[in-house]
Design an enzyme around this catalytic site. Structure first.
Site, PDB file in Angstrom:
ATOM      1  N   GLY A 130     -24.477 -26.340  23.189  1.00  0.00           N
ATOM      2  CA  GLY A 130     -24.138 -24.923  23.269  1.00  0.00           C
ATOM      3  C   GLY A 130     -23.845 -24.525  24.696  1.00  0.00           C
ATOM      4  N   ARG A 242     -19.690 -11.661  30.374  1.00  0.00           N
ATOM      5  CA  ARG A 242     -21.151 -11.491  30.396  1.00  0.00           C
ATOM      6  C   ARG A 242     -21.590 -10.057  30.676  1.00  0.00           C
ATOM      7  NH1 ARG A 242     -22.366 -17.457  32.945  1.00  0.00           N
ATOM      8  NH2 ARG A 242     -22.639 -18.494  30.931  1.00  0.00           N
ATOM      9  N   THR A 269     -51.485  11.208  14.585  1.00  0.00           N
ATOM     10  CA  THR A 269     -52.731  10.500  14.293  1.00  0.00           C
ATOM     11  C   THR A 269     -53.873  11.273  14.940  1.00  0.00           C
ATOM     12  OG1 THR A 269     -52.565   9.106  16.267  1.00  0.00           O
ATOM     13  CG2 THR A 269     -51.646   8.224  14.221  1.00  0.00           C
ATOM     14  N   GLY A 338     -45.603   1.102  14.533  1.00  0.00           N
ATOM     15  CA  GLY A 338     -46.679   0.490  13.772  1.00  0.00           C
ATOM     16  C   GLY A 338     -46.138  -0.222  12.545  1.00  0.00           C
ATOM     17  N   GLU A 362     -23.445 -16.873  24.705  1.00  0.00           N
ATOM     18  CA  GLU A 362     -22.718 -16.814  25.982  1.00  0.00           C
ATOM     19  C   GLU A 362     -23.605 -17.241  27.158  1.00  0.00           C
ATOM     20  OE1 GLU A 362     -19.782 -14.034  27.012  1.00  0.00           O
ATOM     21  OE2 GLU A 362     -19.566 -13.266  24.989  1.00  0.00           O
ATOM     22  N   GLY A 363     -24.372 -18.272  26.936  1.00  0.00           N
ATOM     23  CA  GLY A 363     -25.261 -18.784  27.981  1.00  0.00           C
ATOM     24  C   GLY A 363     -26.656 -18.239  27.799  1.00  0.00           C
ATOM     25  N   THR A 364     -27.610 -19.084  27.463  1.00  0.00           N
ATOM     26  CA  THR A 364     -28.983 -18.628  27.236  1.00  0.00           C
ATOM     27  C   THR A 364     -29.575 -18.018  28.512  1.00  0.00           C
ATOM     28  OG1 THR A 364     -29.952 -20.745  27.887  1.00  0.00           O
ATOM     29  CG2 THR A 364     -29.331 -20.479  25.559  1.00  0.00           C
TER      30      THR A 364
END
Length: 467
Positions: A130, A242, A269, A338, A362-364
């Site tokens: 990849g 990017r 709450t 929650g 597109e590039g980790t």
């Protein structure tokens, strides 16, 4: 520095936001659940002038710069990151043609895309690789003036519906990046086929599938980049796109934050809205803080690209930071909701699923950090002197009562200068010497016995360097 958008840019943002709320948001959940390609929405975006953002006007595109592109992308992604990916994949697919194509290719392919509602995909990834673009195995065998392609591409967005694909293949895998060439591949060519839609965690409204190439003959006129040049075109494409991925993340995170604000003001709450609790306030404050930082980094990267600068580093920073922000913000949004954040009846569950892909495609995020770290370790210019060459001067300090300082008639410089331990940073000052180690004040470093050790860490004398 001017952080204001122009009147035209503000109008564009308003137009994109109205389209997102009117045409994308109402159908986002349905397309996601059905895992369908949103062709009708894409066509509406095309008619509205919100696709093909980076294609020059001379070829029928919008001719926008990167700043305008990220403005539009952010707004559409805020409604649905998956549909936004489908809409704007044409900018990824057409970028190699804009960057590396000749006049005839641009006129023929880009004009067909803009005027006839055609889609173009981008293909570098393969089943076994990849982010490692140079490691591709898809083969391009020279054949006269053209090439014959064989192999499989994977994770290809919009491939099942595209009319063209910008495909990158190698003449020799052993050559790595030097063997990669680029091609314009019409999907109706003999030997081109696509696989089934890949079932994904998120962005399910984005078609993603494999592309199988079996003896596909590519004529000379469709050769986009010769071997070696193809890798450059692919990398320049990512540099341009990017910032848009970062904008996907900003839009996704922004909606998650806005929904969290709505819920926090409404949900009660212990007799009062949860927005009254500091724990919730801090979560929302952190969301906004990080989104604003991501936006500034993204706009900076886009601006650098528009100025014709090398924006590779800025784009990597923007993409890595913004995608991490999207993941963090959507996670915290679910926490604020929650149990209701975990069900499909509220939109934050979908945004959470959609956000994860932004850290991958597109590039980790890891690849972006490799780009950043290489710059820091090899190119970054330090403002401070080298750590092991830091200067140091002693200031005059009055003698403490009852104590007398050693009297040395020569300065440190006259005695040969000071030396720093390269292990712990201790500085040997010849004026002071090292009485505990048997070295009298006024002893030059050169006169110290070789078996002397640093009084702090025990390093040997040869591990000292002169300041």
């Amino acid at each position: 520095m001017n952080f204001d958008l122009t009147v035209e840019q503000e109008a564009l943002r308003k137009r994109a936001r109205e389209f997102a709320v009117r045409e994308v948001l109402p159908v986002a959940a349905s397309y996601d659940e059905a895992e369908m390609m949103p062709m009708e929405v894409i066509k509406k975006a095309w008619k509205a002038g919100l696709t093909n953002l980076g294609i020059p006007k001379e070829y029928g595109g919008q001719g926008y710069g990167l700043i305008e592109s990220v403005i539009v992308v952010e707004e559409i992604a805020a409604a649905c990151p998956g549909i936004a990916t489908s809409i704007f994949d044409n900018d990824l697919g057409s970028a190699p043609v804009i960057i590396g194509g000749n006049k005839e290719q641009k006129e023929r392919v880009l004009r067909d895309i803009t005027e006839n509602f055609k889609l173009i995909a981008f293909a570098t990834s393969e089943p076994g690789m990849g982010s490692d673009v140079a490691g591709m195995q898809c083969r391009a065998e020279p054949d006269g003036d053209g090439f014959v392609l064989n192999g499989t591409k994977y994770w290809i967005t919009n491939a099942g519906y595209s009319d063209y694909i910008s495909i990158f293949a190698t003449v020799d895998p052993e050559k790595k990046h030097r063997g990669i060439a680029g091609f314009i591949v019409p999907t109706d060519l003999e030997g081109v086929s696509t696989g089934q839609h890949i079932p994904k965690l998120g962005q399910r409204a984005s078609n993603t599938c494999s592309v199988v190439l079996k003896d596909v003959r590519i004529p000379k006129e469709n050769v986009l980049a010769k071997p070696g040049r193809g890798f450059v075109v692919a990398m320049q494409t990512f540099q341009k796109t990017r910032p848009a991925v970062a904008a996907f993340a900003i839009g996704c995170a922004r909606s998650a934050m806005e929904y969290s604000i709505d819920y926090a003001l409404k949900r009660k709450t212990f007799g009062r809205p949860i927005s009254n609790y500091q724990a919730i306030q801090f979560k929302i404050a952190n969301m906004y803080k990080d989104i604003e930082a991501a936006k500034l980094l993204t706009y900076k990267a886009a601006w650098e690209g528009d100025q014709g600068r090398d924006s590779n580093l800025a784009s990597s920073i923007a993409k890595a930071f913004s995608s991490d922000v999207a993941m963090q913000v959507t996670t915290e949004a679910i926490q604020i909701f929650g149990g209701y954040g975990y069900v499909r009846t509220f939109p934050v569950e979908k945004l959470f699923r959609d956000a994860k892909l932004l850290q991958i495609y597109e590039g980790t995020s890891e690849v972006q950090r490799i780009v950043i770290s290489k710059f820091l370790l090899k190119q970054y210019e330090h403002a401070m002197p080298n750590l092991f060459e830091l200067p140091r001067e002693e200031i005059s300090i009055e003698e403490k009562e009852g104590e007398s300082a050693p009297k040395v008639l020569q300065t440190s410089q006259e005695l040969g200068g000071k030396y720093k331990c390269q292990v712990c940073g201790f500085v040997y000052d010849p004026v002071k010497g090292d009485p505990d180690g048997g070295i009298a004040p006024g002893t030059a470093f050169a006169e110290i016995p070789d078996d002397w050790h640093c009084p702090v860490c025990g390093a040997t004398k040869d591990q000292f360097s002169k300041i």
